[in-house]
Design an enzyme around this catalytic site. Structure first.
Site, short mmCIF file in Angstrom:
data_model
loop_
_atom_site.label_atom_id
_atom_site.label_comp_id
_atom_site.label_asym_id
_atom_site.label_seq_id
_atom_site.Cartn_x
_atom_site.Cartn_y
_atom_site.Cartn_z
N PRO A 195 0.82 -1.21 0.00
CG PRO A 195 -0.42 -1.35 1.96
CD PRO A 195 0.65 -2.02 1.20
CE LYS A 200 4.73 0.88 -2.78
NZ LYS A 200 3.92 1.40 -1.66
CG HIS A 414 -13.81 -13.23 11.84
ND1 HIS A 414 -15.12 -13.27 11.48
CD2 HIS A 414 -13.10 -13.48 10.71
CE1 HIS A 414 -15.23 -13.53 10.19
NE2 HIS A 414 -14.01 -13.66 9.68
CD GLU A 415 -9.47 -12.25 10.30
OE1 GLU A 415 -9.17 -13.26 9.62
OE2 GLU A 415 -10.31 -11.40 9.93
P1 ADP Z 1 5.82 4.58 -0.73
O1 ADP Z 1 6.89 4.70 -1.77
O2 ADP Z 1 5.64 3.18 -0.25
O3 ADP Z 1 4.53 5.22 -1.10
P2 ADP Z 1 7.55 6.35 0.71
O4 ADP Z 1 8.81 5.57 0.70
O5 ADP Z 1 7.43 7.41 -0.31
O6 ADP Z 1 6.31 5.37 0.56
O7 ADP Z 1 7.30 6.93 2.15
C1 ADP Z 1 6.86 8.23 2.36
C2 ADP Z 1 7.39 8.78 3.67
O8 ADP Z 1 6.83 8.06 4.75
C3 ADP Z 1 8.87 8.63 3.81
O9 ADP Z 1 9.53 9.73 3.29
C4 ADP Z 1 9.06 8.49 5.30
O10 ADP Z 1 9.11 9.74 5.93
C5 ADP Z 1 7.80 7.82 5.76
N1 ADP Z 1 7.96 6.36 5.88
C6 ADP Z 1 7.27 5.43 5.18
N2 ADP Z 1 7.65 4.19 5.54
C7 ADP Z 1 8.61 4.33 6.47
C8 ADP Z 1 9.40 3.39 7.22
N3 ADP Z 1 9.26 2.06 7.06
N4 ADP Z 1 10.30 3.88 8.09
C9 ADP Z 1 10.45 5.20 8.25
N5 ADP Z 1 9.73 6.13 7.58
C10 ADP Z 1 8.82 5.72 6.70
ZN ZN Z 2 -13.43 -14.17 7.80
#
Ligand code: ADP
Ligand code: ZN
Length: 592
Positions: A195, A200, A414-415
């Site tokens: 999500p 990512k 449930h789960e």
């Molecule tokens: P996606 O690419 O999955 O949409 P991003 O990597 O762009 O997400 O994340 C957006 C922001 O959310 C990052 O710049 C960071 O500040 C924060 N963030 C998201 N996931 C993490 C994580 N696992 N650890 C630390 N910060 C996170």
């Molecule tokens: Zn169920």
């Protein structure tokens, strides 16, 4: 600025030379026509006319051109007044008016002025067609810039599995030759599935940062173009830029915009070409090509199957919403920059934010800091986090976040019911994990691993799967009573009924109906009312029996159900092994 490709420079030089040539030619013909023209003043001209030294006058846009009887030429800027004309006429001087400014140079200039907008558009279209889209596609490639990523894995919290999976990629980018010499095949295409806001982009950036290689980033939507061939050209140029900087990492965000399933309609030839170009480029990165492409999507099932074929994006890494421990770690990273009051308990904040993504937790932390600042404080207290949570919740009205304690408990039972029954029915698909982290409309879920691609499924397995589907509601009923059960089992019932109906109508698994295929939507097949009724009865019998089986298992194993539920409430996500361990415990204690 990247250097402008040579072929554009050549094209520009040719155009410039042609224009210059034309102007020289025009100037020469103007000269040939008008000869050496003397520039005179208005009074000179009138004086010459009075002396009888003028034979004819031609009025053009740039003035009056006069010719003397002996062929000399004069030019003067004059007002064309009635008096002047009368004067000239009185002296029998031939008068002519020429509509155009005359002269090839001035003529060319004025024509160019009028045509300029069309010329510009024409030139652009021409360049586009001639270059097959290279013109714009190429220039836009400047969007892709290597970034000095200051990001490292330590900045990305709560996604340890994904980090582990990426370690090999980092090693490869650090020293590609070592891998090449060992003949190892390193995946060049990695798909991050999860999500939005789960980190990512951060993960990809951190992988580049750890390896110390350039990081190129581009979004799938950047390739969505109107003109056929443009998107493909852009893909080509992006990969070219990346290859030139190898070893490096190329990140394609929202890859589904670019690599979505090829449509049924043929009207998407632009998209199709773009997708094909991506496939060509992926295939072009041969082993040891030293460009690793990481793509991100939140809907892997939307991708065209060709994209995930071996040698392309064949390594999939799931990046899920963080569980309670993950959220605590992420909050740890983001609150590291703040001065926290002693009353702040990060674990409590993590507990109170089920379903929050990393991005939302970052946002929450920032809101808390803002709340403190608004009140003139540098130290951020627990009340600030409470206020921030309200703000964030209000901002994205998310039902799941307002999950009451009761709802959470009910979801956990449930789960846990699904999980326990699937473990007690060995024929059913093994359980991969169970979670009560809300996602989309689902409050929780149990993920099961179908064992390979089954072509045929046994009756025993189908019956077990139906019992597992029924187990969610069975657990709710067992613990909270028939009046407290919820609508949460809708999807379960649909799945179970679907299986049961097919057992009866398609797979010949019901004695009452026999080995007759009643499936299919052929309206020509008229089913007797009696048969329809019997089919419904059989479906009902099978699902009821599934429900009975689930109830029996849960009632007999109530202690295990409680343990799984408690663990889910505590940790939110349990792996298959963890659940297995929780159900084993009982047998051990029984044995003891
Ligand atoms: P996606 O690419 O999955 O949409 P991003 O990597 O762009 O997400 O994340 C957006 C922001 O959310 C990052 O710049 C960071 O500040 C924060 N963030 C998201 N996931 C993490 C994580 N696992 N650890 C630390 N910060 C996170
Ligand atoms: Zn169920």
């Amino acid at each position: 600025m990247p250097p402008i490709p040579k072929k554009y420079l050549t094209a520009a030089a040719v155009v410039a030379a042609l224009l210059l040539g034309w102007f020289a030619f025009a100037a020469w013909t103007d000269y040939a026509r008008d000869g050496a023209e003397e520039v005179a003043t208005y009074s000179d001209l009138v004086a010459a006319a009075e002396r009888g030294d003028i034979a004819s006058v031609t009025f053009r846009g740039d003035g009056a051109h006069a010719v003397t009887p002996d062929g000399q030429r004069l030019r003067a800027v004059v007002p064309v007044t009635d008096d002047l004309l009368k004067e000239l006429r009185g002296r029998k001087i031939a008068i002519a008016f020429e509509e155009e400014a005359g002269g090839l140079v001035s003529g060319t200039v004025s024509v160019l002025e009028k045509l300029a907008p069309f010329l510009v558009i024409g030139l652009l279209i021409g360049a586009l067609l001639l270059s097959g889209g290279q013109f714009l596609g190429g220039s836009r490639a400047t969007r892709v810039r290597p970034r000095d990523t200051g990001t490292v894995f330590a900045d990305v919290a709560g996604v340890d599995e994904a980090k582990d999976e990426l370690r090999e990629t980092v090693e490869f980018l650090r020293d590609p030759r070592r891998f090449a010499m060992a003949g190892a095949r390193v995946p060049k295409g990695i798909l991050l599935v999860g999500p939005p806001g789960t980190g990512k982009t951060m993960l990809a950036k951190a992988a580049a940062g750890e390896a110390g290689v350039p990081f190129f980033t581009v979004s799938g939507s950047d390739f969505v173009e109107m003109f056929v061939g443009l998107g493909a050209a852009r893909v080509r140029s992006v990969f070219k830029t990346a290859r030139a900087a190898a070893p490096c990492l190329l990140f394609i965000d929202e890859v589904d915009a670019l690599a979505g399933k090829r449509g049924e309609s043929n009207s998407h030839s632009e998209r199709e070409q773009t997708l094909n170009q991506l496939l060509v480029e992926m295939d072009g990165i041969v082993n040891g090509g030293e460009v690793v492409v990481i793509a991100a999507t939140n809907r892997a099932e939307m991708l065209d199957p060709a994209v995930t074929r071996p040698g392309r994006f064949d390594r999939h890494i799931h990046v899920a919403l963080p569980d309670v421990a993950g959220r605590e770690a992420i909050l740890g990273v983001h609150t590291g920059r703040l001065h926290l009051a002693p009353d702040v308990c990060v674990r409590t904040v993590a507990r109170g934010t089920p379903g929050f993504s990393g991005a939302e937790l970052a946002n929450l932390t920032n809101e808390a800091a803002l709340s403190a600042a608004r009140n003139g404080r540098v130290i951020v207290g627990m009340a600030d986090f409470e206020a921030a949570k309200d703000r964030v919740l209000m901002g994205n009205e998310r039902r799941s976040l307002a999950l009451s304690n009761h709802e959470r408990r009910l979801t956990a039972y449930h789960e846990a019911g699904h999980a326990l029954v699937s473990i007690r029915c060995p024929e059913a698909d093994p359980i991969h994990k169970a979670t009560i982290i809300p996602r989309g409309r689902a409050l929780g879920m149990v993920v099961r691993l179908p064992e390979g691609d089954r072509v045929s499924v046994s009756r025993a397995k189908l019956l077990a799967d139906i019992a597992v589907a029924m187990a969610g509601r069975a657990a709710e009923d067992l613990v909270f009573g028939p009046d407290a059960v919820t609508t949460g089992a809708e999807a379960d019932f649909r799945a179970a009924t679907d299986l049961a109906r097919r057992m009866v109508t398609a797979w010949g698994m019901s004695d009452a109906i026999g080995y007759v295929a009643h499936a299919g939507n052929d309206p020509a097949v008229v089913r007797s009312e009696r048969t329809a009724w019997r089919i419904d009865e059989e479906v009902r019998r099978i699902t009821d029996e599934g429900m009975e089986r689930a109830r029996r298992i849960l009632a007999a194993d109530r202690a295990a159900l409680e343990r799984i539920t408690a663990a889910l409430l505590e940790r939110e996500t349990l792996s298959g092994e963890e659940i297995g361990g929780l159900t084993e415990e009982e047998r051990e204690t029984e044995a003891a």
